[in-house]
Design an enzyme around this catalytic site. Structure first.
Site, short mmCIF file in Angstrom:
data_model
loop_
_atom_site.label_atom_id
_atom_site.label_comp_id
_atom_site.label_asym_id
_atom_site.label_seq_id
_atom_site.Cartn_x
_atom_site.Cartn_y
_atom_site.Cartn_z
N GLU A 50 0.96 -1.22 0.20
CA GLU A 50 -0.07 0.04 0.00
C GLU A 50 0.88 1.30 -0.27
OE1 GLU A 50 -3.54 2.47 2.30
OE2 GLU A 50 -2.50 0.73 3.48
N ASP A 75 5.14 4.63 3.68
CA ASP A 75 4.77 5.95 3.81
C ASP A 75 6.16 6.71 4.35
OD1 ASP A 75 1.78 7.70 3.81
OD2 ASP A 75 3.73 8.73 4.62
N ASP A 124 -1.71 12.40 -2.62
CA ASP A 124 -1.72 13.70 -2.80
C ASP A 124 -1.62 14.08 -4.28
OD1 ASP A 124 -1.36 14.54 0.00
OD2 ASP A 124 0.61 13.57 -0.54
N LYS A 128 -0.11 21.17 -8.76
CA LYS A 128 0.88 22.44 -9.38
C LYS A 128 1.77 21.52 -10.39
CE LYS A 128 0.60 25.76 -5.95
NZ LYS A 128 1.07 25.88 -4.56
N ASP A 160 -10.11 10.71 -4.83
CA ASP A 160 -11.27 11.63 -4.69
C ASP A 160 -11.10 12.46 -5.82
OD1 ASP A 160 -9.14 12.92 -3.29
OD2 ASP A 160 -10.37 14.77 -3.27
C1 LIG Z 1 -3.53 12.29 1.55
S1 LIG Z 1 -2.49 11.02 2.44
C2 LIG Z 1 -3.48 9.58 2.17
C3 LIG Z 1 -2.86 8.60 3.31
C4 LIG Z 1 -4.04 7.30 3.45
N1 LIG Z 1 -3.54 6.51 2.25
C5 LIG Z 1 -5.60 7.61 3.44
O1 LIG Z 1 -6.10 7.53 2.38
O2 LIG Z 1 -5.78 8.24 4.15
C6 LIG Z 1 -1.21 10.74 1.39
C7 LIG Z 1 0.14 10.07 1.86
O3 LIG Z 1 0.93 9.60 1.03
C8 LIG Z 1 2.31 9.83 1.87
N2 LIG Z 1 3.28 10.45 0.60
C9 LIG Z 1 3.03 11.14 -0.51
N3 LIG Z 1 4.06 11.22 -1.01
C10 LIG Z 1 4.96 10.38 -0.61
C11 LIG Z 1 6.29 9.83 -1.19
N4 LIG Z 1 6.85 10.44 -2.08
N5 LIG Z 1 6.73 9.00 -0.37
C12 LIG Z 1 6.24 8.35 0.68
N6 LIG Z 1 5.08 8.75 1.24
C13 LIG Z 1 4.51 9.70 0.40
C14 LIG Z 1 2.26 11.24 2.72
O4 LIG Z 1 3.14 11.19 3.78
C15 LIG Z 1 0.63 10.91 3.17
O5 LIG Z 1 0.76 10.13 4.22
#
Ligand SMILES: C[S@@+](CC[C@H](N)C(=O)[O-])C[C@H]1O[C@@H](n2cnc3c(N)ncnc32)[C@H](O)[C@@H]1O
Length: 221
Positions: A50, A75, A124, A128, A160
């Site tokens: 995941e 993560d 995310d 941008k 989303d």
């Molecule tokens: C919007 S959150 C979603 C978290 C979870 N999947 C949820 O749906 O609740 C995006 C997650 O991706 C992680 N993340 C984003 N880019 C990352 C990267 N390049 N390497 C590791 N983690 C990343 C962030 O730290 C964050 O916890």
């Protein structure tokens, strides 16, 4: 009161189901479990990742339903991983691990064909233009997933973000992939299984705001 970040970081260090590679391992491409995750799990069951797991809802819930599959949440944010890792440890889920690292480096942690399936849950969208390389479904990122995936290994994207959904379909069109399913509104689509229904922390927030959840499932050919 919820625990503060420092306490969670300290606790994360003592959790045996969580790995945090050091700089030397990254620089030398010498992470000790690369190609050896089966030894860590003490079985040769499939391994599912995941990516951007946050608190690891997919990792933990899929692991509960499928004890014969191994799950690893990845993560960079330790305080988020702490939640899933602590829950997995308390629940004695032996088929769960967490890895704290940048996903850009994913091929330093798994060798070719080591991974059977990948879930990308509510990344995310990085709207941008200057952040485009940070999108977890950029062409470069997808190529790195292809390197570690077994033949016919599925990739799932739940988001989303209409932007990220469309962007990803555009990138996939350039690659040699088979789209298994794509929908702009998962919960209104007629083919939904138990795994698609797991709700992550972010998904629950978006659903409260009545945002449709999009979904893509594909495999590299
Ligand atoms: C919007 S959150 C979603 C978290 C979870 N999947 C949820 O749906 O609740 C995006 C997650 O991706 C992680 N993340 C984003 N880019 C990352 C990267 N390049 N390497 C590791 N983690 C990343 C962030 O730290 C964050 O916890």
């Amino acid at each position: 009161m919820s625990k503060n970040k420092l306490t969670k970081f300290n606790e994360l260090n003592s959790l045996t189901n969580t790995f945090q590679p050091n700089q030397k391992e990254l620089l030398n491409d010498s992470f000790f479990l690369k190609g050896k995750w089966s030894q860590e799990f003490k079985n040769s069951n499939p391994i599912v990742l995941e990516l951007g797991c946050g608190k690891g809802e997919y990792t933990v819930n899929l692991a509960k339903s499928n004890p014969n599959i191994n799950y690893i949440g990845v993560d960079i944010k330790g305080a988020r991983i702490w939640k899933g890792a602590t829950l997995a440890q308390k629940s004695d889920l032996r088929n769960v691990r967490f890895l704290r690292t940048q996903i850009e480096q994913i091929d330093k942690f798994y060798c070719a064909d080591e991974v059977s399936e990948i879930w990308i849950t509510f990344p995310d969208p990085q709207i941008k233009y200057r952040r485009r390389k940070k999108r977890l479904t950029s062409e470069l990122m997808l190529q790195s997933y292809k390197k570690i995936l077994k033949k016919n290994g599925l990739v799932h994207l739940k988001t989303d973000s209409e932007f990220l959904h469309g962007y990803t379909l555009g990138i996939l069109e350039k690659l040699n992939v088979e789209i298994i399913k794509s929908t702009h509104d998962l919960y209104k689509s007629n083919t939904i299984d138990k795994s698609m229904e797991i709700k992550t922390f972010y998904e629950s927030m978006f659903l409260k705001k009545k945002k449709p959840i999009t979904y893509i499932c594909f495999k590299f050919i």
